[in-house]
Design an enzyme around this catalytic site. Structure first.
Site, short mmCIF file in Angstrom:
data_model
loop_
_atom_site.label_atom_id
_atom_site.label_comp_id
_atom_site.label_asym_id
_atom_site.label_seq_id
_atom_site.Cartn_x
_atom_site.Cartn_y
_atom_site.Cartn_z
N ARG A 124 -6.53 -10.14 -19.15
CA ARG A 124 -5.20 -9.90 -18.84
C ARG A 124 -4.92 -8.44 -18.47
O ARG A 124 -4.21 -7.52 -18.87
CB ARG A 124 -4.27 -10.12 -20.15
N LYS A 146 -0.87 -2.03 -4.73
CA LYS A 146 -0.74 -3.67 -4.51
C LYS A 146 -1.98 -4.24 -4.43
O LYS A 146 -3.05 -3.94 -3.75
CB LYS A 146 -0.29 -3.45 -3.03
N GLU A 188 -2.17 1.52 10.70
CA GLU A 188 -1.30 2.05 9.20
C GLU A 188 -0.96 3.43 9.66
O GLU A 188 -0.07 4.08 9.09
CB GLU A 188 -2.15 1.76 8.24
N LYS A 230 1.78 8.00 1.92
CA LYS A 230 1.86 6.61 1.05
C LYS A 230 2.18 7.05 -0.37
O LYS A 230 2.89 6.51 -1.17
CB LYS A 230 0.72 5.89 1.29
N GLU A 240 8.24 -1.62 -5.13
CA GLU A 240 8.91 -2.25 -4.00
C GLU A 240 10.23 -2.94 -4.29
O GLU A 240 10.65 -4.15 -3.71
CB GLU A 240 7.98 -3.16 -3.13
N ARG A 244 9.89 1.47 -0.98
CA ARG A 244 8.35 1.00 -0.51
C ARG A 244 8.31 -0.09 0.66
O ARG A 244 7.62 0.01 1.38
CB ARG A 244 7.88 0.36 -1.83
N ASN A 248 6.04 -1.60 4.88
CA ASN A 248 5.67 -2.77 5.59
C ASN A 248 6.16 -2.83 7.02
O ASN A 248 6.24 -3.77 7.52
CB ASN A 248 6.67 -3.89 4.69
N HIS A 251 4.71 -5.24 9.51
CA HIS A 251 4.07 -6.42 8.96
C HIS A 251 4.76 -7.65 8.81
O HIS A 251 4.24 -8.84 8.88
CB HIS A 251 4.06 -6.11 7.42
N HIS A 255 1.80 -9.75 9.93
CA HIS A 255 1.26 -10.69 9.21
C HIS A 255 1.31 -12.19 9.82
O HIS A 255 0.48 -12.85 9.43
CB HIS A 255 2.23 -10.79 7.86
N HIS A 267 -6.38 -6.79 10.41
CA HIS A 267 -5.05 -6.40 10.00
C HIS A 267 -4.57 -5.36 10.76
O HIS A 267 -3.18 -5.52 11.12
CB HIS A 267 -5.44 -6.10 8.57
N1 LIG Z 1 -3.03 -3.21 -1.01
C1 LIG Z 1 -2.42 -2.52 0.03
O1 LIG Z 1 -1.45 -1.67 -0.12
C2 LIG Z 1 -3.17 -2.88 1.75
C3 LIG Z 1 -2.53 -1.97 2.37
C4 LIG Z 1 -3.12 -2.17 3.83
C5 LIG Z 1 -3.94 -3.40 4.16
N2 LIG Z 1 -4.36 -3.83 2.86
C6 LIG Z 1 -5.25 -5.37 3.28
O2 LIG Z 1 -6.62 -4.77 3.44
C7 LIG Z 1 -7.24 -5.80 4.44
C8 LIG Z 1 -7.82 -4.96 5.48
O3 LIG Z 1 -8.96 -4.14 5.06
P1 LIG Z 1 -9.84 -3.33 5.96
O4 LIG Z 1 -9.04 -3.20 7.36
O5 LIG Z 1 -10.39 -2.32 5.06
O6 LIG Z 1 -10.83 -4.57 6.13
P2 LIG Z 1 -12.22 -5.31 5.46
O7 LIG Z 1 -11.95 -4.90 3.93
O8 LIG Z 1 -12.33 -6.61 6.00
O9 LIG Z 1 -13.20 -4.23 6.24
C9 LIG Z 1 -13.38 -4.29 7.45
C10 LIG Z 1 -14.96 -4.61 7.87
O10 LIG Z 1 -15.48 -3.57 7.86
C11 LIG Z 1 -16.84 -3.60 6.80
N3 LIG Z 1 -17.22 -2.29 6.21
C12 LIG Z 1 -16.31 -1.76 5.38
N4 LIG Z 1 -16.93 -0.46 5.12
C13 LIG Z 1 -17.65 -0.23 5.97
C14 LIG Z 1 -18.29 0.89 6.36
N5 LIG Z 1 -18.19 2.30 5.68
N6 LIG Z 1 -19.24 0.85 7.33
C15 LIG Z 1 -19.42 -0.10 8.05
N7 LIG Z 1 -18.76 -1.44 7.81
C16 LIG Z 1 -17.89 -1.26 6.74
C17 LIG Z 1 -16.61 -4.64 6.09
O11 LIG Z 1 -17.78 -5.23 5.40
C18 LIG Z 1 -15.68 -5.56 6.73
O12 LIG Z 1 -16.74 -6.53 7.50
C19 LIG Z 1 -6.13 -6.82 4.55
O13 LIG Z 1 -6.47 -8.12 3.69
C20 LIG Z 1 -5.01 -6.33 4.42
O14 LIG Z 1 -3.93 -7.13 3.76
C21 LIG Z 1 -3.90 -3.84 1.57
O1 LIG Z 2 1.80 -0.52 0.17
C1 LIG Z 2 2.71 -1.10 0.65
O2 LIG Z 2 3.70 -1.49 -0.01
C2 LIG Z 2 2.42 -1.90 2.05
O3 LIG Z 2 3.35 -2.45 2.44
C3 LIG Z 2 1.21 -1.46 2.62
C4 LIG Z 2 0.73 -2.51 4.01
O4 LIG Z 2 0.15 -1.85 4.55
C5 LIG Z 2 0.09 -3.32 3.26
O5 LIG Z 2 -0.47 -4.26 4.21
C6 LIG Z 2 0.43 -4.35 2.14
O6 LIG Z 2 -0.50 -5.28 1.63
C7 LIG Z 2 1.67 -5.18 2.77
O7 LIG Z 2 2.32 -5.72 1.53
P1 LIG Z 2 2.74 -7.11 1.58
O8 LIG Z 2 3.53 -7.08 0.31
O9 LIG Z 2 3.47 -7.50 2.40
O10 LIG Z 2 1.40 -7.73 1.19
ZN LIG Z 3 -0.74 -3.12 6.17
#
Ligand SMILES: NC(=O)c1ccc[n+]([C@@H]2O[C@H](COP(=O)([O-])OP(=O)(O)OC[C@H]3O[C@@H](n4cnc5c(N)ncnc54)[C@H](O)[C@@H]3O)[C@@H](O)[C@H]2O)c1
Ligand SMILES: O=C(O)C(=O)C[C@@H](O)[C@H](O)[C@H](O)COP(=O)(O)O
Ligand SMILES: [Zn+2]
Length: 364
Positions: A124, A146, A188, A230, A240, A244, A248, A251, A255, A267
């Site tokens: 938890r 998130k 982004e 951010k 959100e 917030r 998006n 997105h 998405h 992404h």
């Molecule tokens: N939680 C949030 O607020 C939020 C915000 C934006 C995106 N996201 C999520 O994040 C994901 C996309 O993240 P991403 O773009 O980092 O993709 P990712 O985590 O898939 O990384 C991209 C690629 O780069 C490689 N990599 C990572 N760091 C490296 C480095 N320093 N050198 C060489 N290779 C490296 C990874 O192994 C992978 O193959 C999506 O799932 C998206 O939904 C979440």
């Molecule tokens: O942090 C947030 O809020 C965002 O919307 C950041 C986005 O870039 C990110 O991709 C987030 O995961 C999208 O939110 P979701 O709630 O649509 O999954």
């Molecule tokens: Zn995003």
């Protein structure tokens, strides 16, 4: 030089974003947070990052902590799912992790989101640290809490708002990031300028060459400015309920494209297409001028984004937008622009209008 950006909730600092240039300070920051030798650490990473950085981080931590284990899964969005979470749960149970122990997400947004969700749900809730290694994760996914995974191919359908205890950002790791991943992160970053800061948007275009050359001083300024944008939004609306949603922008359609292309586009690349569609809809609403819309298209193209995608049915994209988490009843909350630097939530778009926006970037 190093920078430290505090992130608050209810006027109290809940964690810091530490912008640094190597991993050497990570043990010290953990000790300053109160983690001691007997607390177990699980470094969670993926198959691309592990050979690059996991050994360095593990060696550093093993000097100060008795138990430091590594859990690696195959890289890729297709593994951001509950099956991968289950394998991590199994590791933590087998290694007897308890509520005082710690997860460290060493990787991009996939690692960060999945590790954060595991931390939010194991026992938890146990603590976790973000160590983002992609441009996108440094400016976006590691900040704001998130967490989650994809489900039935829909993006982030299972998750939790769960804040890290620290975001440790080693900017030097960007040197090993493939250029297409740099472009993805720019999706982004351009979003941040368009929704909140027109001067920043102009600055990005003025520093185009330096950014693509990964000039350290320019990269650090850009990453710090995006982190601050951010940070400010998530401080005002951590779960959100309102503002917030502006983060998006791009997105809703982005998405849907990401799902329908089977994650073959990254992404940030999908967000770029979604941004252009939303900018087109903003122009159709009489907000943006045709020149501003053209400028956004040129900005995206200059940073390496495709501004149209073939082989995806616009009707299928429209259908996929109905699963967007911003839906309220039958209405999707779209994020549009009043003007550059000023975004808003709009609920009145008809399906025909949304389809028109989709068709601006998608060709069947
Ligand atoms: N939680 C949030 O607020 C939020 C915000 C934006 C995106 N996201 C999520 O994040 C994901 C996309 O993240 P991403 O773009 O980092 O993709 P990712 O985590 O898939 O990384 C991209 C690629 O780069 C490689 N990599 C990572 N760091 C490296 C480095 N320093 N050198 C060489 N290779 C490296 C990874 O192994 C992978 O193959 C999506 O799932 C998206 O939904 C979440
Ligand atoms: O942090 C947030 O809020 C965002 O919307 C950041 C986005 O870039 C990110 O991709 C987030 O995961 C999208 O939110 P979701 O709630 O649509 O999954
Ligand atoms: Zn995003």
């Amino acid at each position: 030089m190093a920078q430290s950006i505090p992130v608050k909730a209810n006027d109290s600092i809940i964690y810091h974003i530490e912008l640094v240039h190597d991993f050497s300070m990570l043990p010290t920051f953990l000790q300053q947070l109160g983690y001691g030798r007997t607390q177990k650490i699980c470094i969670v990473t993926d198959s691309n990052v592990a050979p690059l950085y996991a050994r360095d981080v593990q060696d550093l931590l093993e000097k100060e902590f008795d138990t430091v284990i590594l859990h690696t899964f195959e890289a890729g969005e297709h593994n951001k799912n509950l099956e991968t979470v289950n394998t991590l749960y199994q590791t933590l149970i087998e290694q007897h992790f308890d509520r005082q122990d710690l997860l460290i997400a060493l990787g991009g947004g996939v690692v960060g989101d999945l590790t954060g969700f595991t931390a939010a749900t194991y026992l938890r809730g146990i603590d976790f640290i973000q160590v983002p290694t992609t441009l996108l994760s440094q400016v976006d996914s590691s900040i704001g809490g998130k967490t989650g995974v994809d489900f039935m191919q829909y993006k982030n359908m299972v998750g939790a708002f769960y804040q890290p205890k620290l975001v440790y950002m080693n900017l030097s790791v960007l040197q090993s990031l493939p250029s297409r991943q740099i472009v993805s992160g720019m999706g982004e970053i351009i979003k941040h300028g368009l929704i909140k800061d027109d001067a920043y948007y102009e600055w990005l275009m003025a520093h185009h060459d330096a950014i693509l050359a990964l000039e350290p001083a320019v990269m650090e300024e850009m990453i710090a400015r995006s982190c601050d944008i951010k940070r400010e939004v998530v401080e005002h609306d951590p779960t959100e309920k309102g503002e917030r949603a502006l983060l998006n922008f791009g997105h809703t359609i982005g998405h849907a494209i990401e799902k329908l292309c089977g994650f073959s586009l990254y992404h940030g690349e999908c967000v770029g297409l979604g941004i252009l569609a939303a900018a087109y809809l903003s122009q159709k609403q009489g907000n943006l001028t045709k020149e501003q819309l053209a400028g956004i298209s040129q900005c995206l193209a200059a940073f390496g984004f495709q501004t149209q995608i073939g082989g995806i049915s616009p009707d299928a994209v429209l259908s996929a937008t109905k699963s967007d988490k911003k839906m309220v009843g039958s209405q999707v909350k779209f994020i549009l622009l009043h003007t550059i630097g000023d975004a808003y939530i709009y609920r009145e778009l008809s399906d025909a209008q949304i389809l028109d926006g989709i068709r601006y970037v998608c060709r069947a």
